[in-house]
Scaffold this active site. Structure first.
Site, short mmCIF file in Angstrom:
data_model
loop_
_atom_site.label_atom_id
_atom_site.label_comp_id
_atom_site.label_asym_id
_atom_site.label_seq_id
_atom_site.Cartn_x
_atom_site.Cartn_y
_atom_site.Cartn_z
N GLN A 174 104.78 85.47 78.60
CA GLN A 174 103.43 84.97 78.36
C GLN A 174 103.10 85.07 76.87
O GLN A 174 103.28 86.10 76.24
CB GLN A 174 102.42 85.77 79.21
CG GLN A 174 101.00 85.24 79.13
CD GLN A 174 100.83 83.83 79.71
OE1 GLN A 174 101.59 83.40 80.58
NE2 GLN A 174 99.84 83.10 79.22
N ASP A 183 109.49 77.71 80.79
CA ASP A 183 108.43 77.19 79.91
C ASP A 183 108.91 75.99 79.09
O ASP A 183 108.10 75.29 78.50
CB ASP A 183 107.99 78.29 78.92
CG ASP A 183 106.77 79.05 79.41
OD1 ASP A 183 105.88 78.40 79.98
OD2 ASP A 183 106.72 80.27 79.20
N LYS A 225 99.85 82.49 88.07
CA LYS A 225 101.21 81.96 88.18
C LYS A 225 101.96 82.67 89.32
O LYS A 225 102.66 82.03 90.11
CB LYS A 225 101.96 82.14 86.85
CG LYS A 225 101.40 81.23 85.74
CD LYS A 225 101.95 81.56 84.36
CE LYS A 225 101.24 80.73 83.30
NZ LYS A 225 101.68 81.01 81.92
N1 GUN Z 1 100.14 80.99 76.78
C1 GUN Z 1 99.32 79.91 76.84
N2 GUN Z 1 99.92 78.88 77.47
C2 GUN Z 1 101.15 79.32 77.83
C3 GUN Z 1 102.23 78.71 78.52
O1 GUN Z 1 102.21 77.56 78.94
N3 GUN Z 1 103.33 79.51 78.70
C4 GUN Z 1 103.39 80.79 78.23
N4 GUN Z 1 104.52 81.45 78.43
N5 GUN Z 1 102.40 81.37 77.58
C5 GUN Z 1 101.28 80.64 77.39
#
Ligand code: GUN
Length: 304
Positions: free
Chosen positions: A97, A120, A53
């Site tokens: 996350q 998110d 990311k």
């Molecule tokens: N863990 C697995 N998928 C995601 C996501 O799309 N966003 C976040 N913040 N954590 C994750």
């Protein structure tokens, strides 16, 4: 043979478009958008996701930083940190996350992020706005699936769609956008008739619904769940599942929910794993970060 929906290529196009839009935004005098990722604990997969990311953000011209905490921190400590970032004038997007350690209440953590900075789309306000067809920040994987369908020219209006999986972050928002009226405020509606299947859908029913579907979206994490006999010839099959398995030779590899090698012979279009929905998630997170920066524009001081 089905057309392969190349998520990697579409995601690259989106990131390239964002890069140009962000360059123009900065030329207008605004500071570059910024994303802060928080990761708690040492799960290797989570660290890899966050690294990807941050790399994507840098590619697009978004300032990105990662704050790493030990899994032993308290929920209160994390909430204080989030509050600090909410109040910061130099942070547009905040991403925690997931999963967070079991000692923390994930919902409480997600709701602690300012809805304006919640890239998110997990905050209760953003989820509520999505359900009400309002403009909002949409979870990146779900938005990635929708964007992929749109950019691939797949018709959804009046078509039958099946979503397998009812998670609040993936299956549910996809189903919402698929069935919503395109004319509503969000502009994300796709006017399809949607059936949502889940672990308690009887196997025969799952097969029946899929066999009648023009579009199948599977997000379960069950390798091989979607088989060729479940596909209507010419249907679109989007595979959101991603599972690491060890093959007969002891090598690990990533697989989706769809029996890809067989389904590709029947479907009209299909996404590969890896290289399908995965890269789209990252690209749409960048889209959401720029969106958050623009939404906070009034607060953003022009650098002249
Ligand atoms: N863990 C697995 N998928 C995601 C996501 O799309 N966003 C976040 N913040 N954590 C994750």
């Amino acid at each position: 043979m089905a057309k392969i929906l190349d998520g990697k290529k579409i995601a690259k196009d989106i990131k390239d478009e964002l890069k140009i839009q962000i360059q123009e935004w900065v030329k207008e005098g605004y500071r570059a958008p910024s994303l802060c990722c928080i990761i708690v604990g040492d799960d290797p997969a989570s660290h890899t996701y966050v690294k990807n990311k941050v790399l994507a953000a840098q590619y697009c011209g978004i300032n990105a930083e990662t704050i790493k905490f030990e899994s032993t921190i308290t929920e209160e400590f994390l909430l204080d940190k989030i509050k600090e970032l909410n109040e910061s004038d130099i942070v547009d997007g905040i991403l925690i996350q997931l999963p967070v350690p079991d000692t923390m209440d994930e919902r409480k953590v997600c709701n602690a992020v300012s809805p304006h900075k919640d890239v998110d789309g997990f905050h209760i306000v953003n989820v509520g706005q999505l359900c009400l067809d309002m403009k909002t920040i949409v979870p990146a994987t779900a938005l990635g699936v929708v964007e992929m369908i749109k950019r691939s020219g797949i018709e959804t209006h009046g078509r039958k769609a099946v979503v397998i999986g009812r998670s609040k972050n993936v299956g549910m928002p996809i189903a919402i956008m698929l069935h919503t009226d395109k004319k509503h405020e969000s502009g994300l509606g796709m006017d399809a008739t949607v059936t949502i299947c889940h672990r308690y859908t009887p196997k025969n029913d799952l097969e029946f619904f899929c066999q009648n579907a023009d579009i199948i979206i599977s997000a379960t994490g069950i390798p091989g769940l979607v088989k060729a006999n479940m596909i209507k010839p010419g249907a679109t099959v989007i595979d959101v599942g991603i599972t690491r398995i060890t093959d007969a030779e002891g090598k690990t590899k990533l697989v989706g929910d769809v029996d890809y090698d067989e389904v590709i012979k029947i479907a009209g279009a299909v996404t590969p794993v890896p290289g399908g929905v995965g890269p789209m998630t990252v690209a749409m997170l960048m889209h959401n970060t720029f969106q958050a920066a623009k939404n906070l524009r009034e607060k953003t001081v022009k650098i002249s």
